[in-house]
Design a protein around this motif. Structure first.
Motif, mmCIF file in Angstrom:
data_model
loop_
_atom_site.group_PDB
_atom_site.id
_atom_site.type_symbol
_atom_site.label_atom_id
_atom_site.label_comp_id
_atom_site.label_asym_id
_atom_site.label_seq_id
_atom_site.Cartn_x
_atom_site.Cartn_y
_atom_site.Cartn_z
ATOM 1 N N UNK A 316 104.789 -2.107 -19.636
ATOM 2 C CA UNK A 316 103.635 -2.646 -19.533
ATOM 3 C C UNK A 316 103.348 -3.846 -18.516
ATOM 4 N N UNK A 317 104.365 -4.402 -18.454
ATOM 5 C CA UNK A 317 104.202 -5.852 -17.421
ATOM 6 C C UNK A 317 104.443 -5.098 -16.049
ATOM 7 N N UNK A 318 105.319 -4.299 -15.766
ATOM 8 C CA UNK A 318 105.394 -3.498 -14.384
ATOM 9 C C UNK A 318 103.983 -2.635 -14.242
ATOM 10 N N UNK A 319 103.197 -2.142 -15.257
ATOM 11 C CA UNK A 319 102.058 -1.574 -14.761
ATOM 12 C C UNK A 319 101.001 -2.550 -14.493
ATOM 13 N N UNK A 320 101.210 -3.778 -15.212
ATOM 14 C CA UNK A 320 100.171 -4.746 -14.868
ATOM 15 C C UNK A 320 100.239 -5.467 -13.409
ATOM 16 N N UNK A 321 101.621 -5.427 -13.229
ATOM 17 C CA UNK A 321 101.898 -6.003 -11.451
ATOM 18 C C UNK A 321 101.427 -4.930 -10.440
ATOM 19 N N UNK A 322 101.577 -3.819 -10.984
ATOM 20 C CA UNK A 322 101.221 -2.514 -9.901
ATOM 21 C C UNK A 322 99.514 -2.777 -9.860
ATOM 22 N N UNK A 323 98.766 -2.940 -11.011
ATOM 23 C CA UNK A 323 97.430 -2.752 -10.902
ATOM 24 C C UNK A 323 97.150 -4.064 -10.096
ATOM 25 N N UNK A 324 97.719 -5.223 -10.513
ATOM 26 C CA UNK A 324 97.268 -6.524 -9.561
ATOM 27 C C UNK A 324 97.523 -6.231 -7.966
ATOM 28 N N UNK A 325 98.549 -5.721 -7.706
ATOM 29 C CA UNK A 325 98.973 -5.593 -6.180
ATOM 30 C C UNK A 325 97.890 -4.480 -5.515
ATOM 31 N N UNK A 326 97.788 -3.443 -6.649
ATOM 32 C CA UNK A 326 96.652 -2.409 -5.777
ATOM 33 C C UNK A 326 95.360 -2.711 -5.796
ATOM 34 N N UNK A 327 94.623 -3.600 -6.702
ATOM 35 C CA UNK A 327 93.457 -4.177 -6.427
ATOM 36 C C UNK A 327 93.262 -5.017 -5.413
ATOM 37 N N UNK A 328 94.466 -5.701 -5.345
ATOM 38 C CA UNK A 328 94.188 -6.987 -4.309
ATOM 39 C C UNK A 328 94.187 -6.311 -2.785
ATOM 40 N N UNK A 329 95.021 -5.176 -2.764
ATOM 41 C CA UNK A 329 95.152 -4.562 -1.393
ATOM 42 C C UNK A 329 93.776 -3.668 -0.994
ATOM 43 N N UNK A 330 93.750 -3.113 -2.389
ATOM 44 C CA UNK A 330 92.218 -2.108 -1.962
ATOM 45 C C UNK A 330 91.215 -2.867 -1.600
ATOM 46 N N UNK A 331 90.910 -3.970 -1.983
ATOM 47 C CA UNK A 331 89.745 -4.885 -1.867
ATOM 48 C C UNK A 331 89.961 -5.489 -0.505
ATOM 49 N N UNK A 332 91.024 -5.965 -0.182
ATOM 50 C CA UNK A 332 91.249 -6.621 1.195
ATOM 51 C C UNK A 332 91.050 -5.482 2.241
ATOM 52 N N UNK A 333 91.527 -4.034 1.950
ATOM 53 C CA UNK A 333 91.016 -3.069 2.942
ATOM 54 C C UNK A 333 89.581 -2.879 3.130
ATOM 55 N N UNK A 334 88.985 -2.909 2.145
ATOM 56 C CA UNK A 334 87.497 -2.637 1.931
ATOM 57 C C UNK A 334 86.916 -3.815 2.864
ATOM 58 N N UNK A 335 87.243 -4.853 2.553
ATOM 59 C CA UNK A 335 86.545 -6.218 3.279
ATOM 60 C C UNK A 335 86.784 -5.958 4.785
#
Length: 338
Positions: A316-335
Motif C-alpha cells: 500500500x505504501x508503494x501504491x501511495x508513492x505511485x499515486x503521488x508521482x502520478x498526480x504530480x506529473x499529470x498536473x504539471x503536464x496539464x499546467x
C-alpha cells in the motif's frame, strides 16, 4: 393483563447522551490538543487532522481502549464526521470555482479523475485490497485525510485501512509541500501556473497553502482556490464510489449506503454562493469545521491497532508513492499545456 411500558423520550435521549459523552469528550480533548500543538510548535502547515489521528493512535496502542468511551468514539467517527463534511460546503462558492477559468478546471478535473482510476488499477496489479486502494486513491486525488474518511462511509473498509491511507497521503503530501517549491525554481513557472500545479496535485489544504504561498501571494491565492475546487469534487466522487460499491456488492445481495450528507455538502455550497456569510460567522465556522474533523480523526486513531496496520506490509505504501508521482506529473503536464 400487563400494560406495556413506553420509555419517556426525554429519558431515552438523556441515557444516550450519558453513554456517548465520555467518548465524545475524549475525542474533543484530543482534537483541542491537535489544534493547539501546530501553533505552539510554529508549524502552521501541520494539519490538526493528522495530529489528532497520531495522538489517538498513540493513546490506543499505549494505554489500550479507554473504558466507557466506545459509543462516543463511534459517534464522533460517524455522526460528527458527516456533520463536519456538510459544513465544509460553507467554505466554497460556485463563483470561486468559475474564477479559475475553464482551462484550469479541466486540468484539475482530469488530474483528479485520472489519478483516482490509475491508483485503483495499480492497486489491483499490486494486490492491494480494494477498500484500501480506494481510500488511498480518494485521499491522493481529492483532499487528503478528509477525503479518506468521507470515502470510507461508502467503501466501509477497516479502521486500519483508513489509518494506513491517511498515513500515505500525509507522508507524500508533506514531501510535495517541501519539494514543489524547489522544483519550481528549476521550472520557472509563473505565479498562476505554479499555484495551479500545487492546488491540483498536493494532498491536504494546509499543505497546499504551505507550498503555494512560497511562490508569492498570487500563487498562494490561486493554489488555494484550485485546491478548494478539488474539495468541491468530493461530493460527486463519493456518489460515484458508492454506485461502484453497490454494483460490486450487488451479486452478494449487499448495497453501499446512500451518503446523504453529500447532498448537505452541496446544499451548503449553493447557500454560500447565494448568500455571503458574514466574516464573523466565517471566522467561527472555518476553525469549527476543522475542529470537528479533528474529532473524527481522533476517534479513528483511538480505534486503530498498530499491529494490524503493520500487517498490511509495503505494497500500500508503494501504491501511495505511485499515486503521488502520478498526480504530480499529470498536473504539471496539464499546467504546461495550458
Amino acid at each position: 393483563m400487563s400494560i406495556p411500558f413506553h420509555a419517556n423520550p426525554v429519558d431515552t435521549m438523556l441515557g444516550s447522551a450519558r453513554r456517548i459523552l465520555p467518548g465524545v469528550g475524549l475525542t474533543a480533548c484530543v482534537a483541542a490538543v491537535a489544534v493547539l500543538l501546530p501553533r505552539l510548535l510554529g508549524l502552521p502547515a501541520l494539519s490538526p487532522l493528522v495530529v489528532a489521528m497520531v495522538i489517538g493512535i498513540g493513546l490506543r496502542n499505549l494505554l489500550g481502549p479507554v473504558e466507557g468511551s466506545a459509543e462516543g468514539v463511534a459517534f464522533s467517527m460517524r455522526r460528527i464526521l458527516r456533520f463536519a463534511i456538510v459544513l465544509l460546503g460553507l467554505q466554497l462558492t460556485v463563483r470561486q470555482i468559475g474564477d479559475l477559468g475553464l482551462g484550469a478546471l479541466v486540468v484539475i478535473a482530469l488530474s483528479l479523475i485520472g489519478t483516482f482510476f490509475a491508483i485503483k488499477l495499480a492497486g489491483r496489479l499490486l494486490g492491494v485490497e480494494r477498500g484500501l486502494a480506494e481510500l488511498i486513491a480518494a485521499g491522493t486525488s481529492i483532499c487528503g485525510a478528509s477525503a479518506v474518511i468521507a470515502t470510507n462511509t461508502v467503501t466501509r473498509a477497516r479502521d486500519e485501512d483508513v489509518a494506513y491511507a491517511i498515513a500515505c497521503v500525509t507522508l507524500f503530501g508533506t514531501l510535495s509541500m517541501l519539494l514543489l517549491p524547489l522544483a519550481n525554481q528549476a521550472l520557472g513557472l509563473d505565479a498562476a501556473s505554479y499555484g495551479l500545479w500545487v492546488g491540483a496535485s498536493v494532498h491536504e489544504v494546509a499543505q497546499v497553502v504551505g507550498a503555494a504561498f512560497q511562490g508569492g501571494a498570487e500563487a498562494g491565492q490561486f493554489g488555494t482556490v484550485a485546491k478548494l475546487s478539488r474539495v468541491l469534487l468530493l461530493a460527486p466522487m463519493i456518489l460515484l464510489i458508492g454506485a461502484l460499491a453497490s454494483r460490486a456488492r450487488g451479486s452478494q445481495g449487499g448495497r453501499a449506503p446512500m451518503p446523504w450528507f453529500v447532498f448537505g455538502f452541496m446544499a451548503m455550497v449553493v447557500l454560500n454562493s447565494l448568500f455571503a456569510l458574514p466574516e464573523a460567522a466565517r471566522g467561527v465556522l472555518v476553525p469549527g469545521t476543522s475542529f470537528l474533523l479533528a474529532m473524527a480523526l481522533a476517534a479513528m486513531g483511538l480505534t486503530t491497532d498498530l499491529r494490524k496496520l503493520r500487517a498490511k506490509g509495503m505494497r500500500p505504501l508503494a501504491l501511495g508513492a505511485f499515486g503521488w508521482v502520478f498526480i504530480t506529473l499529470v498536473a504539471l503536464g496539464g499546467v504546461v499545456l495550458l
